[in-house]
Design an enzyme around this catalytic site. Structure first.
Site, PDB file in Angstrom:
ATOM      1  N   PRO A   2       0.953  -1.157  -0.257  1.00  0.00           N
ATOM      2  CA  PRO A   2       0.001  -0.023  -0.071  1.00  0.00           C
ATOM      3  C   PRO A   2       0.937   1.194   0.098  1.00  0.00           C
ATOM      4  O   PRO A   2       1.640   1.250   0.666  1.00  0.00           O
ATOM      5  CB  PRO A   2      -0.723  -0.166   1.214  1.00  0.00           C
ATOM      6  CG  PRO A   2      -0.073  -1.281   2.006  1.00  0.00           C
ATOM      7  CD  PRO A   2       0.681  -1.914   1.186  1.00  0.00           C
ATOM      8  N   GLU A   3       0.506   2.235  -0.709  1.00  0.00           N
ATOM      9  CA  GLU A   3       1.181   3.368  -0.842  1.00  0.00           C
ATOM     10  C   GLU A   3       0.414   4.515  -0.309  1.00  0.00           C
ATOM     11  O   GLU A   3      -0.840   4.266   0.447  1.00  0.00           O
ATOM     12  CB  GLU A   3       1.564   3.984  -2.324  1.00  0.00           C
ATOM     13  CG  GLU A   3       2.843   2.714  -3.004  1.00  0.00           C
ATOM     14  CD  GLU A   3       3.517   3.743  -3.962  1.00  0.00           C
ATOM     15  OE1 GLU A   3       3.259   4.979  -4.182  1.00  0.00           O
ATOM     16  OE2 GLU A   3       4.047   2.886  -4.744  1.00  0.00           O
ATOM     17  N   HIS A 100      -4.468 -15.148   9.699  1.00  0.00           N
ATOM     18  CA  HIS A 100      -3.369 -13.998   9.689  1.00  0.00           C
ATOM     19  C   HIS A 100      -4.287 -12.655  10.589  1.00  0.00           C
ATOM     20  O   HIS A 100      -3.694 -11.598  10.455  1.00  0.00           O
ATOM     21  CB  HIS A 100      -3.042 -13.799   8.548  1.00  0.00           C
ATOM     22  CG  HIS A 100      -2.258 -14.596   7.807  1.00  0.00           C
ATOM     23  ND1 HIS A 100      -1.252 -15.089   8.455  1.00  0.00           N
ATOM     24  CD2 HIS A 100      -2.417 -15.339   6.818  1.00  0.00           C
ATOM     25  CE1 HIS A 100      -0.605 -16.101   7.431  1.00  0.00           C
ATOM     26  NE2 HIS A 100      -1.515 -16.420   6.626  1.00  0.00           N
ATOM     27  N   ARG A 119       2.101 -11.291   5.730  1.00  0.00           N
ATOM     28  CA  ARG A 119       3.536 -11.191   5.747  1.00  0.00           C
ATOM     29  C   ARG A 119       4.183 -10.737   7.022  1.00  0.00           C
ATOM     30  O   ARG A 119       5.236 -10.929   7.376  1.00  0.00           O
ATOM     31  CB  ARG A 119       4.240 -10.801   4.669  1.00  0.00           C
ATOM     32  CG  ARG A 119       3.427 -11.473   3.190  1.00  0.00           C
ATOM     33  CD  ARG A 119       3.944 -10.897   2.105  1.00  0.00           C
ATOM     34  NE  ARG A 119       5.390 -10.758   1.867  1.00  0.00           N
ATOM     35  CZ  ARG A 119       6.020 -10.222   0.861  1.00  0.00           C
ATOM     36  NH1 ARG A 119       5.522  -9.568  -0.110  1.00  0.00           N
ATOM     37  NH2 ARG A 119       7.475 -10.345   0.795  1.00  0.00           N
TER      38      ARG A 119
END
Ligand SMILES: [Zn+2]
Length: 283
Positions: A2-3, A100, A119
């Site tokens: 994500p930016e 997760h 991750r």
């Protein structure tokens, strides 16, 4: 990954569920993500009311009435899921916990905010409200690209004498905070600047011209994130990822979209990351 526009979209999606609301229970399903969680994080969050949800670079910051600020970083793969929201129009059943789902904030309203991160490059931290400038992740950040401190004279001064490629200079978080690989490629294409040009060798007028282009590219992405937000909330309550059509990013071999340009988008690797650009109209 994500930016800034994606993070801003997540912030806007979380705001109606979190701002002004008390965290009835903070549930931690592990002891940390990229870094260990701060001591007693669950106790420090439980019972606190979120007064304001803001953003600095790619960090979401929740100011709590306890005098602390909750920092959330999505990292590479972090996702925020909202369920059971009684505040908006959409109601999502609380899903069964997934592998997760690392942190669940049970809001007093009945809504749940779940931080899912496969991750585990994401982060959560707590620090004294007002101490942004002392936090290790925030201390060295340059001005916000959408804020007033980021302006033509700042960028011209920052580029002066720099031998680094313009691509690297725009990714330098000391110069401007929150710009990432995708949007820098898009900005340089609109500006007609080759990503390999040395930052310090570009004419000041052209450097100054990057400022409105950066704002435009980010604001357009935030706007399309806003429209996707509605779809996501209708769909499954997940925030943060949306499909864009980029002009050059990930379009190697495609014809250049600049009107009248006959170029073909090329991919090169700079500092280990892909740059996409048109060798004809980006000089
Ligand atoms: Zn072109």
């Amino acid at each position: 990954m994500p930016e800034l526009p994606e993070v801003e979209t997540v912030r806007r999606g979380l705001a109606p569920v979190m701002e002004g609301q008390r965290i009835a229970l903070a549930e931690l399903r592990r002891t940390g993500l990229r870094w260990p969680f701060p001591e007693r994080m669950a106790e420090r969050l439980t019972g606190a009311r979120v007064e304001r949800l803001r953003r600095r670079s790619k960090y979401i910051l929740g100011d709590l009435d306890s005098g602390e600020t909750l920092l959330i970083h999505l990292g590479m793969s972090g996702r925020m899921l909202i369920s059971g929201t009684p505040l908006g129009k959409f109601h999502h059943e609380h899903p069964a916990p997934e592998k997760h789902d690392h942190v669940v904030l049970h809001m007093e309203s009945g809504a749940r905010v779940t931080f899912n991160d496969a991750r585990r490059f994401g982060a959560m931290d707590l620090f004294a409200t007002g101490d942004d400038a002392a936090h290790m992740l925030l201390a060295k950040l340059g001005p916000e690209p959408l804020g007033n401190a980021f302006n033509e004279s700042h960028l011209v001064a920052a580029f002066k004498g720099k031998s680094a490629p313009v691509k690297a200079a725009l990714l330098d978080q000391h110069i401007v905070a929150g710009l990432g690989n995708i949007y820098v490629c898009e900005v340089l294409h609109r500006a007609g600047i080759n990503p390999q040009r040395k930052a310090g060798r570009i004419a000041a007028a052209k450097v100054a011209g990057l400022v409105p282009i950066i704002r435009e590219v980010l604001l357009q992405a935030i706007a399309s994130g806003g429209s996707s937000l509605k779809d996501y909330r209708q769909a499954d309550g997940e925030l943060g990822y949306f499909q864009h059509t980029f002009r050059v990013y990930d379009r190697e071999g495609a014809p250049c979209p600049t009107p009248g340009c006959t170029g073909t988008i090329r991919r090169i690797v700079q500092s280990g990351r892909s740059s996409f650009y048109c060798p004809v109209c980006q000089r």
